[in-house]
Structure formats: C-alpha cells, structure tokens
Design an enzyme around this catalytic site. Structure first.
Site, PDB file in Angstrom:
ATOM      1  N   HIS A 154       0.800  -1.237   0.000  1.00 16.16           N
ATOM      2  CA  HIS A 154       0.000   0.000   0.000  1.00 16.16           C
ATOM      3  C   HIS A 154       0.823   1.274   0.000  1.00 16.16           C
ATOM      4  CE1 HIS A 154       0.856  -0.119   4.346  1.00 16.16           C
ATOM      5  NE2 HIS A 154       0.653   1.184   4.317  1.00 16.16           N
TER       6      HIS A 154
HETATM    7  C1  UD1 Z   1      -1.976   5.846   5.345  1.00 15.06           C
HETATM    8  C2  UD1 Z   1      -0.704   6.364   5.983  1.00 15.06           C
HETATM    9  C3  UD1 Z   1       0.357   5.267   5.997  1.00 15.06           C
HETATM   10  C4  UD1 Z   1      -0.177   4.002   6.630  1.00 15.06           C
HETATM   11  C5  UD1 Z   1      -1.489   3.583   5.988  1.00 15.06           C
HETATM   12  C6  UD1 Z   1      -2.069   2.422   6.741  1.00 15.06           C
HETATM   13  C7  UD1 Z   1      -0.271   8.770   5.607  1.00 15.06           C
HETATM   14  C8  UD1 Z   1       0.502   9.761   4.852  1.00 15.06           C
HETATM   15  N1  UD1 Z   1      -0.163   7.475   5.226  1.00 15.06           N
HETATM   16  O1  UD1 Z   1      -1.685   5.529   3.994  1.00 15.06           O
HETATM   17  O2  UD1 Z   1       1.469   5.715   6.752  1.00 15.06           O
HETATM   18  O3  UD1 Z   1       0.772   2.974   6.477  1.00 15.06           O
HETATM   19  O4  UD1 Z   1      -2.423   4.680   6.040  1.00 15.06           O
HETATM   20  O5  UD1 Z   1      -2.989   1.702   5.984  1.00 15.06           O
HETATM   21  O6  UD1 Z   1      -0.992   9.098   6.512  1.00 15.06           O
HETATM   22  N2  UD1 Z   1      -8.878   5.103   0.577  1.00 15.06           N
HETATM   23  C9  UD1 Z   1     -10.132   4.584   0.420  1.00 15.06           C
HETATM   24  N3  UD1 Z   1     -10.833   4.243   1.546  1.00 15.06           N
HETATM   25  C10 UD1 Z   1     -10.352   4.418   2.811  1.00 15.06           C
HETATM   26  C11 UD1 Z   1      -9.076   4.964   2.949  1.00 15.06           C
HETATM   27  C12 UD1 Z   1      -8.347   5.300   1.835  1.00 15.06           C
HETATM   28  O7  UD1 Z   1     -10.613   4.410  -0.695  1.00 15.06           O
HETATM   29  O8  UD1 Z   1     -11.054   4.080   3.771  1.00 15.06           O
HETATM   30  C13 UD1 Z   1      -8.087   5.431  -0.636  1.00 15.06           C
HETATM   31  C14 UD1 Z   1      -8.328   6.863  -1.126  1.00 15.06           C
HETATM   32  O9  UD1 Z   1      -8.292   6.843  -2.522  1.00 15.06           O
HETATM   33  C15 UD1 Z   1      -7.109   7.581  -0.610  1.00 15.06           C
HETATM   34  C16 UD1 Z   1      -6.036   6.506  -0.659  1.00 15.06           C
HETATM   35  O10 UD1 Z   1      -6.716   5.296  -0.348  1.00 15.06           O
HETATM   36  O11 UD1 Z   1      -6.756   8.703  -1.385  1.00 15.06           O
HETATM   37  C17 UD1 Z   1      -4.907   6.721   0.318  1.00 15.06           C
HETATM   38  O12 UD1 Z   1      -5.405   6.870   1.640  1.00 15.06           O
HETATM   39  P1  UD1 Z   1      -4.567   7.713   2.727  1.00 15.06           P
HETATM   40  O13 UD1 Z   1      -5.208   7.604   4.050  1.00 15.06           O
HETATM   41  O14 UD1 Z   1      -4.300   9.087   2.231  1.00 15.06           O
HETATM   42  O15 UD1 Z   1      -3.166   6.998   2.734  1.00 15.06           O
HETATM   43  P2  UD1 Z   1      -2.822   5.456   2.919  1.00 15.06           P
HETATM   44  O16 UD1 Z   1      -2.173   5.001   1.669  1.00 15.06           O
HETATM   45  O17 UD1 Z   1      -4.002   4.717   3.414  1.00 15.06           O
HETATM   46  N1  UDP Z   2      -4.080  -5.471   8.515  1.00 10.80           N
HETATM   47  C1  UDP Z   2      -5.380  -5.960   8.580  1.00 10.80           C
HETATM   48  N2  UDP Z   2      -6.009  -6.289   7.415  1.00 10.80           N
HETATM   49  C2  UDP Z   2      -5.410  -6.172   6.195  1.00 10.80           C
HETATM   50  C3  UDP Z   2      -4.090  -5.671   6.147  1.00 10.80           C
HETATM   51  C4  UDP Z   2      -3.452  -5.315   7.329  1.00 10.80           C
HETATM   52  O1  UDP Z   2      -5.922  -6.098   9.672  1.00 10.80           O
HETATM   53  O2  UDP Z   2      -6.035  -6.490   5.186  1.00 10.80           O
HETATM   54  C5  UDP Z   2      -3.396  -5.126   9.765  1.00 10.80           C
HETATM   55  C6  UDP Z   2      -2.058  -5.782   9.937  1.00 10.80           C
HETATM   56  O3  UDP Z   2      -2.200  -7.083  10.451  1.00 10.80           O
HETATM   57  C7  UDP Z   2      -1.380  -4.823  10.900  1.00 10.80           C
HETATM   58  C8  UDP Z   2      -1.909  -3.485  10.461  1.00 10.80           C
HETATM   59  O4  UDP Z   2      -3.112  -3.745   9.751  1.00 10.80           O
HETATM   60  O5  UDP Z   2      -1.806  -5.086  12.226  1.00 10.80           O
HETATM   61  C9  UDP Z   2      -0.920  -2.810   9.569  1.00 10.80           C
HETATM   62  O6  UDP Z   2      -1.522  -1.727   8.935  1.00 10.80           O
HETATM   63  P1  UDP Z   2      -1.045  -1.186   7.532  1.00 10.80           P
HETATM   64  O7  UDP Z   2      -0.263  -2.209   6.806  1.00 10.80           O
HETATM   65  O8  UDP Z   2      -2.256  -0.629   6.888  1.00 10.80           O
HETATM   66  O9  UDP Z   2      -0.150   0.068   7.949  1.00 10.80           O
HETATM   67  P2  UDP Z   2       1.373   0.247   8.400  1.00 10.80           P
HETATM   68  O10 UDP Z   2       1.674  -0.687   9.507  1.00 10.80           O
HETATM   69  O11 UDP Z   2       2.231   0.037   7.214  1.00 10.80           O
HETATM   70  O12 UDP Z   2       1.426   1.685   8.804  1.00 10.80           O
END
Ligand code: UD1
Ligand code: UDP
Length: 366
Positions: A211
């Site tokens: 992601h």
């Molecule tokens: C964010 C965090 C990242 C973390 C991740 C965990 C920042 C800069 N990044 O990244 O550090 O590892 O969360 O998962 O804060 N979207 C949806 N539905 C949702 C959420 C997101 O469709 O419920 C899509 C949207 O198109 C959005 C994109 O995902 O623009 C990115 O979401 P965003 O929260 O900005 O960043 P993550 O990649 O989720």
């Molecule tokens: N996770 C989850 N479902 C998924 C993918 C990840 O519950 O489909 C959990 C994972 O086990 C871990 C946490 O989400 O506990 C990690 O989050 P993510 O990878 O979104 O973010 P990061 O740790 O990179 O910030």
C-alpha cells in the site's frame, strides 16, 4: 481525590485503531484516567475502520471528524482545523498520538499550538528516507511531544541522538506485540476458521500486502510487483488483501492483476489477518506493522522497499529488503525467504505489556 486525567486520543488510519485498542483496553480498567477518542476519518471504508472498532471492542469515538482523503496539505490542514475545535471543546490534560500518519501529524501540530501536552506512541522510528511522507510526520510528532514511547532500543537511541533526551522518554515495547498476543490468545478453532473460509492450506500460500505510496503511485513499480507475484503464483497460491489505494492503482494499469495464481481479496479484519499471516509460507509486504507480525508468527518476510524502520528484523534474518525495481530480485528474495531454515526469535519488542507501561507513564499527567 487526585484530579481526573482526561486524555484525547487521535486516531484515523487502520494501524492506529489496532494500536489504540491495546491502550484503550487498559484505560478501560484504570481509575483516574478517562479517554475521549477522536477519529479523523482518514480511513473510512467499513473494512478499513469500522471492522476494527467492532472486533477489537474500541470505545465509540467522541468525535468523528469525517475528513476523508485528499492531498497531504488538504487532508492535514482540514484535520488540524477540526482537531483544534475538538481540543478546545474537550480541554484535555494531554493528547495521545500513534505512529506516523497524517492524522498523527495533524494531531501533533494542532495540540502543540494550543500548548497541550503530547504523548507519542511509536516514537524514534526512522527510515532516513525523507521522500516518505511518514518520515516527515514521525519526526515532527517526536519533536513536539513531551512524552515519548519508543518501541525498541534503537528507537530510544535515535531520540537521544536527535537531542530529545531532555524530554520524558519511556521505553515501553511495542503495542502491536501486545495486540498480537491478544489475537494469539483466542481459541484454536477461531484462529483456524479463516483458513478454511478462504480454502487455504497451512504453509501452502504466500500472503502479500502492498500500500505504500512509493509502490502504488509509480505504475512501473506496481508492475514489477505484480510481475513477480505472477511468477510466484505459478508455484503456490498468492493471497493479496488489497488496500483501496492499491486496488485503485491496479485498476488503472492496462495489464491489471495476473490472470492466474494471484487471488485479490478485500482488506481483512485484524483477527482474519493474523490467522492468514500465521499459516503463510512467507509474507511479502511494504507495511510497517506486517513486517513485525511476520516475525511474531515465526514466518519469514520480504519487505518491498529499499529500507525499513525495523532494521533489527533484517539483522536477525527474519526479513529481507527487495525494492520494486527488479522482478528477478523480488522473486529471488521470496524464494530465499521460503527456504529459510529455523531462526532464533530474540526478544526485540518488549514484554507484551506495552499498553500497561504507557498507561502507568500517563498517570504522571495528573
Ligand atoms: C496511510 C498512511 C500510511 C499508513 C497507511 C495504513 C499517511 C501519509 N499514510 O496511507 O502511513 O501505512 O495509512 O494503511 O498518513 N482510501 C479509500 N478508503 C479508505 C481509505 C483510503 O478508498 O477508507 C483510498 C483513497 O483513494 C485515498 C487513498 O486510499 O486517497 C490513500 O489513503 P490515505 O489515508 O491518504 O493513505 P494510505 O495510503 O491509506
Ligand atoms: N491489517 C489488517 N487487514 C489487512 C491488512 C493489514 O488487519 O487487510 C493489519 C495488519 O495485520 C497490521 C496493520 O493492519 O496489524 C498494519 O496496517 P497497515 O499495513 O495498513 O499500515 P502500516 O503498519 O504500514 O502503517
């Protein structure tokens, strides 16, 4: 009677719900401290947010800010405005922040400008790669926080190296380790059920999560990852719970997902995810949290990045780096992981009671 400590906890993204659940559980049985959760709405799809509140029994947020997605400045700015209003209404004794997302950054800046005390869980982690948005977020959060909770020895040393030794630094271990022990404590039938539901054999598949912006926003890198998964998928099933960001990026690729061997599924709940991690032959990920969970499950891991904050796992042999610039290198790293022999499991992330240690330190805010 000592004064009641009123904490305002800011969460917004998937890993923050999982981390905050650990501390909220301890707070729920602690006298003298009450907690108001503020959900920024950074993650909003039910499988990215509501599922965790349900299964981890997280208290309902006092505020839902509903900020949603946006560019970094738009998302962070909107959060700051709404958080300032919430903090002014709550007048908390201090603000509790987790990790390194834009919700963390907005909480840190809004609280610091109001002169509120700040505690940062997961302090001191660094990738030393400033092109990563999370690196900026975590540096800012650490430098405005009063109370810092590093999860590892290395993180603690980093805080001191950055001149933060004057603040209160309390090494507590990793709250995600507490969370994983909580999941491991469920009964065996509940832990095994997701495998049957997905028709998977223990030790017979690869589990993959991708992601990070660096991997999803560059089509050529995403194509390298999918190319490697197509090769590996011819050898054993590849299961890919897709973050919505990655789903959207794949939808834009002319080639799309590999036709065979790779099974994309919706994002999983935390307990399902722990079950699928625990029985995987190897895990391929760019997630921070999943790298450590692989280790706690005793499953070898490949991290699809050029660097990691969790370097101790590379040194211990449990994890290896393979940035998405070469299909051959990525496939080679996964084959190497799958052929890893038995490894030692050193104690790297505390005693599994990080939540208790954090709450004990927060009592100092009385
Ligand atoms: C964010 C965090 C990242 C973390 C991740 C965990 C920042 C800069 N990044 O990244 O550090 O590892 O969360 O998962 O804060 N979207 C949806 N539905 C949702 C959420 C997101 O469709 O419920 C899509 C949207 O198109 C959005 C994109 O995902 O623009 C990115 O979401 P965003 O929260 O900005 O960043 P993550 O990649 O989720
Ligand atoms: N996770 C989850 N479902 C998924 C993918 C990840 O519950 O489909 C959990 C994972 O086990 C871990 C946490 O989400 O506990 C990690 O989050 P993510 O990878 O979104 O973010 P990061 O740790 O990179 O910030």
């Amino acid at each position: 009677m000592p004064d009641l400590i009123r904490l305002a906890t800011v969460v917004g993204a998937r890993p923050q719900f999982i981390k905050a659940a650990v501390v909220s559980r301890v707070l729920g049985r602690t006298d003298g401290i009450c907690e108001d959760l503020i959900h920024t709405g950074q993650h909003y799809d039910p499988e990215m947010s509501a599922v965790f509140f349900g299964e981890l029994e997280i208290p309902a947020p006092r505020f839902n800010l509903d900020i949603g997605s946006g560019s970094h400045a738009v998302q962070t700015g909107r959060m700051m405005e709404a958080l300032e209003r919430a903090f002014l209404e709550l007048r908390p004794s201090g603000v509790l922040l987790y990790g390194d997302t834009n919700s963390t950054l907005a909480g840190a800046l809004a609280a610091a400008k109001l002169g509120l005390r700040i505690a940062h869980v997961e302090a001191g982690l660094r990738s030393f790669n400033r092109s990563m948005p999370e690196e900026i977020n975590r540096i800012v959060a650490d430098h405005v926080a009063d109370l810092l909770f590093p999860p590892t020895d290395r993180a603690e040393r980093q805080l001191r190296a950055e001149g933060l030794g004057e603040r209160r630094i309390v090494p507590v271990g990793d709250v995600m380790y507490d969370a994983s022990l909580h999941a491991a404590g469920r009964d065996a039938a509940a832990r095994a059920e997701p495998l049957a539901r997905f028709g998977l054999q223990p030790g017979g598949y690869l589990l993959v999560t991708i992601h990070r912006a660096e991997n999803t926003d560059a089509p050529e890198r995403l194509e390298v990852i999918l190319g490697a998964l197509a090769i590996l998928g011819a050898e054993l099933p590849v299961v890919l719970p897709l973050h919505p960001r990655t789903q959207a990026a794949i939808d834009k690729l002319p080639s799309g997902l590999p036709q065979t061997g790779v099974r994309a599924i919706s994002p999983l709940g935390y307990f399902d995810m722990q079950s699928l991690e625990g029985a995987a032959r190897a895990i391929v990920t760019d997630s921070g949290g999943v790298q450590k969970e692989a280790f706690w499950h005793g499953v070898p891991c490949v991290t699809v990045r050029g660097e990691t904050e969790w370097t101790e796992l590379i040194e211990a042999g449990w994890n290896r780096l393979a940035p998405a610039d070469s299909v051959e290198r990525l496939v080679g790293a996964v084959r190497d992981a799958m052929s890893t022999g038995p490894l030692e499991q050193p104690s790297l992330y505390g005693d599994g009671r990080a939540g208790e240690h954090i709450v004990a330190a927060l009592r100092g805010w009385a």
